[in-house]
Design a protein around this motif. Structure first.
Motif, PDB file in Angstrom:
ATOM      1  N   GLN A   1     -36.689 -17.285 -20.969  1.00  0.00           N
ATOM      2  CA  GLN A   1     -37.801 -17.720 -20.133  1.00  0.00           C
ATOM      3  C   GLN A   1     -38.550 -18.867 -20.797  1.00  0.00           C
ATOM      4  OE1 GLN A   1     -39.941 -13.888 -19.578  1.00  0.00           O
ATOM      5  NE2 GLN A   1     -39.678 -14.285 -17.393  1.00  0.00           N
ATOM      6  N   SER A   2     -38.870 -19.882 -20.017  1.00  0.00           N
ATOM      7  CA  SER A   2     -39.715 -20.960 -20.509  1.00  0.00           C
ATOM      8  C   SER A   2     -41.171 -20.501 -20.465  1.00  0.00           C
ATOM      9  CB  SER A   2     -39.538 -22.208 -19.646  1.00  0.00           C
ATOM     10  OG  SER A   2     -40.021 -21.968 -18.335  1.00  0.00           O
ATOM     11  N   LEU A   3     -42.049 -21.258 -21.109  1.00  0.00           N
ATOM     12  CA  LEU A   3     -43.475 -20.913 -21.083  1.00  0.00           C
ATOM     13  C   LEU A   3     -44.010 -20.896 -19.659  1.00  0.00           C
ATOM     14  CD1 LEU A   3     -45.022 -22.894 -24.097  1.00  0.00           C
ATOM     15  CD2 LEU A   3     -44.789 -20.431 -23.875  1.00  0.00           C
ATOM     16  N   SER A   4     -43.563 -21.832 -18.838  1.00  0.00           N
ATOM     17  CA  SER A   4     -44.044 -21.907 -17.461  1.00  0.00           C
ATOM     18  C   SER A   4     -43.616 -20.689 -16.647  1.00  0.00           C
ATOM     19  CB  SER A   4     -43.542 -23.185 -16.791  1.00  0.00           C
ATOM     20  OG  SER A   4     -42.132 -23.221 -16.765  1.00  0.00           O
ATOM     21  N   GLU A   5     -42.484 -20.085 -17.010  1.00  0.00           N
ATOM     22  CA  GLU A   5     -42.009 -18.889 -16.317  1.00  0.00           C
ATOM     23  C   GLU A   5     -42.690 -17.626 -16.838  1.00  0.00           C
ATOM     24  OE1 GLU A   5     -37.410 -20.129 -15.275  1.00  0.00           O
ATOM     25  OE2 GLU A   5     -37.905 -19.479 -17.312  1.00  0.00           O
ATOM     26  N   LYS A   6     -42.905 -17.577 -18.132  1.00  0.00           N
ATOM     27  CA  LYS A   6     -43.495 -16.374 -18.736  1.00  0.00           C
ATOM     28  C   LYS A   6     -45.009 -16.315 -18.543  1.00  0.00           C
ATOM     29  CE  LYS A   6     -43.142 -13.593 -22.932  1.00  0.00           C
ATOM     30  NZ  LYS A   6     -42.643 -13.527 -24.325  1.00  0.00           N
ATOM     31  N   TYR A   7     -45.652 -17.490 -18.525  1.00  0.00           N
ATOM     32  CA  TYR A   7     -47.112 -17.561 -18.374  1.00  0.00           C
ATOM     33  C   TYR A   7     -47.467 -18.545 -17.260  1.00  0.00           C
ATOM     34  CZ  TYR A   7     -46.741 -15.803 -23.218  1.00  0.00           C
ATOM     35  OH  TYR A   7     -46.425 -15.108 -24.352  1.00  0.00           O
ATOM     36  N   PRO A   8     -47.114 -18.252 -16.017  1.00  0.00           N
ATOM     37  CA  PRO A   8     -47.298 -19.237 -14.943  1.00  0.00           C
ATOM     38  C   PRO A   8     -48.748 -19.658 -14.704  1.00  0.00           C
ATOM     39  CG  PRO A   8     -46.751 -17.069 -14.043  1.00  0.00           C
ATOM     40  CD  PRO A   8     -46.516 -16.990 -15.522  1.00  0.00           C
ATOM     41  N   THR A   9     -49.680 -18.699 -14.772  1.00  0.00           N
ATOM     42  CA  THR A   9     -51.088 -19.043 -14.513  1.00  0.00           C
ATOM     43  C   THR A   9     -51.669 -19.868 -15.651  1.00  0.00           C
ATOM     44  OG1 THR A   9     -51.388 -17.015 -13.229  1.00  0.00           O
ATOM     45  CG2 THR A   9     -53.379 -18.119 -14.021  1.00  0.00           C
ATOM     46  N   GLN A  10     -51.449 -19.418 -16.899  1.00  0.00           N
ATOM     47  CA  GLN A  10     -51.952 -20.169 -18.049  1.00  0.00           C
ATOM     48  C   GLN A  10     -51.350 -21.573 -18.080  1.00  0.00           C
ATOM     49  OE1 GLN A  10     -50.926 -16.991 -18.097  1.00  0.00           O
ATOM     50  NE2 GLN A  10     -51.864 -15.802 -19.748  1.00  0.00           N
ATOM     51  N   TRP A  11     -50.074 -21.660 -17.763  1.00  0.00           N
ATOM     52  CA  TRP A  11     -49.383 -22.948 -17.752  1.00  0.00           C
ATOM     53  C   TRP A  11     -50.053 -23.910 -16.770  1.00  0.00           C
ATOM     54  CZ3 TRP A  11     -45.169 -25.217 -20.198  1.00  0.00           C
ATOM     55  CH2 TRP A  11     -44.606 -26.328 -19.570  1.00  0.00           C
ATOM     56  N   LYS A  12     -50.263 -23.448 -15.539  1.00  0.00           N
ATOM     57  CA  LYS A  12     -50.861 -24.299 -14.510  1.00  0.00           C
ATOM     58  C   LYS A  12     -52.287 -24.686 -14.865  1.00  0.00           C
ATOM     59  CE  LYS A  12     -48.087 -22.453 -10.684  1.00  0.00           C
ATOM     60  NZ  LYS A  12     -48.126 -21.658  -9.420  1.00  0.00           N
ATOM     61  N   THR A  13     -53.057 -23.726 -15.384  1.00  0.00           N
ATOM     62  CA  THR A  13     -54.459 -23.998 -15.706  1.00  0.00           C
ATOM     63  C   THR A  13     -54.577 -25.000 -16.845  1.00  0.00           C
ATOM     64  OG1 THR A  13     -55.146 -21.803 -14.951  1.00  0.00           O
ATOM     65  CG2 THR A  13     -56.644 -22.967 -16.439  1.00  0.00           C
ATOM     66  N   CYS A  14     -53.816 -24.803 -17.919  1.00  0.00           N
ATOM     67  CA  CYS A  14     -53.886 -25.724 -19.053  1.00  0.00           C
ATOM     68  C   CYS A  14     -53.480 -27.129 -18.645  1.00  0.00           C
ATOM     69  CB  CYS A  14     -52.995 -25.237 -20.197  1.00  0.00           C
ATOM     70  SG  CYS A  14     -53.667 -23.821 -21.087  1.00  0.00           S
TER      71      CYS A  14
END
Length: 211
Positions: A26-39
């Motif tokens: 899993q990429s970071l965007s897949e594992k942490y979708p909300t944090q990824w989008k917010t950051c």
């Protein structure tokens, strides 16, 4: 063979995206979708990409709780509209936390200090523009901490007019002072725009001020 394929896929993704992070395929965007989008929304995709490259490690991860930009905006706006609760105070929102080979964190909140106390506390706060005050950093690599005036539409009894943005990053030389400030400026500007501050505060590119 499946394991080797997974490793190859992770390596290819890291090369393409400057280490998005890979755990169990899993990429970071897949594992942490909300944090990824917010950051990415608060700091800009290029800045977050640079941070990922700086902090790259086998256990690169987002360490903050999931919060969307919309939730952040609604929370800060509601605090401005509601009567101030002296016992509870203002909530601190960790907007982005990225951990790996070092740690990056950022927060936003309505400032605990009043505008008057900031203006009179010259030892801690220095004026950058008519709307922005920057805290004296606590040593090399200290937090970049700034407050700026942000009036919210409809908040006639707004308890606090100062919004605070604070960015912590790994010590130099891995994160330069210029890049550290750039991140704080980007966060402050994004918050200003998302909250639609009616006073339209001018947040400068350069936070360096004369003592």
């Amino acid at each position: 063979m499946r394991s080797l394929t997974r490793i190859s896929w992770c390596g290819a993704m890291a090369m393409l995206a400057l280490s998005t992070g890979c755990s169990n395929g899993q990429s970071l965007s897949e594992k942490y979708p909300t944090q990824w989008k917010t950051c990415n929304a608060l700091f800009g995709a290029k800045n977050v990409e640079s941070l990922r490259a700086i902090l790259d490690s086998d256990d690169l991860k987002f360490s903050n709780s999931a919060i969307s930009v919309d939730q952040l905006k609604k929370g800060l706006t509601q605090e401005a509209l509601d009567p101030y609760d002296k016992l509870r105070g203002f909530k601190e929102y960790e907007t982005c936390g990225l951990s790996g080979n070092g740690r990056f964190t950022a927060m936003a909140r309505w400032a605990a200090d009043s505008l008057k106390s900031v203006q009179t506390n010259a030892e801690r706060w220095q004026r950058a523009t008519a709307d922005v005050y920057v805290a004296e950093p606590s040593g090399v690599g200290g937090d970049v901490d700034l407050v700026f005036r942000c009036a919210i539409k409809g908040a006639s009894g707004q308890a606090q007019v100062l919004l605070e943005a604070r960015v912590s990053a790994p010590d130099p030389p891995r994160v330069s002072e210029a890049f550290h400030q750039q991140l704080a400026v980007k966060l402050a500007r994004t918050l200003r725009d998302e909250l639609a501050c009616t006073n339209e505060p001018n947040i400068p590119d350069d936070l360096d001020v004369d003592g």
